[in-house]
Design a protein around this motif. Structure first.
Motif: not given
Length: 160
Positions: A57-66, A68-72, A80-83
């Motif tokens: 999860c860390l390998i997959v979600l860390t880049p994805l979170t980074i 999408t965070h700036f986009l949201f 961001s809260l809903i996601s």
């Protein structure tokens, strides 16, 4: 890689699987059912299961979170809260899928290993469905469990 993960996720017993357990497990596996790990002499190593899933999860979600965070953040903070809610639920749902998938792989591994012990003269890929047919017919004919192994082997020799 898959074999290394399976060895880390499960503890396998050195005890051989009994013939009747093998035949029943093979039948259930071919029907797409989950098999009781105790019948095939393995169990989950829960600490490693949680740890390996956490790493994945860390390998997959860390880049994805980074990403999408700036986009949201620029669009609206509420996205961001809903996601975050959806990602959290997906983590828990996918954990169950991960456990089922790895359990099926471990079950097949144990079935093939037991097959080599009990039915070594019959290739697994070719004969596993034939054994299921013979086993189901034996159940219909109410063959006693004491004579089931002999019945299956005789019918396999006839068909082979």
């Amino acid at each position: 890689m898959k074999e290394l993960l399976i060895n880390k996720l499960f503890k396998f017993s050195n005890e051989p699987v009994k013939f009747l357990d093998l035949i029943e497990a093979n039948s259930l596996y071919n029907e797409g059912m989950l098999i009781d790990p105790a019948k095939l002499h393995f169990k989950f190593n829960y600490f490693n299961t949680y740890f390996i899933y956490f790493i994945l999860c860390l390998i997959v979600l860390t880049p994805l979170t980074i990403a999408t965070h700036f986009l949201f953040e620029k669009i609206d903070f509420h996205f961001s809260l809903i996601s975050a809610v959806f990602v959290t639920s997906a983590i828990f749902i996918c954990f169950d899928i991960f456990k089922i998938y790895t359990r099926k792989i471990a079950s097949l591994r144990q079935i093939k290993a037991a097959w080599q012990i009990h039915l070594s003269h019959f290739e697994y890929e070719k004969y596993n469905s034939i054994v299921v047919e013979i086993y189901n017919k034996a159940n219909e004919l109410s063959i006693p469990k004491t004579k089931l192994e002999q019945y299956i082997l005789e019918n396999l020799v006839k068909r082979g």
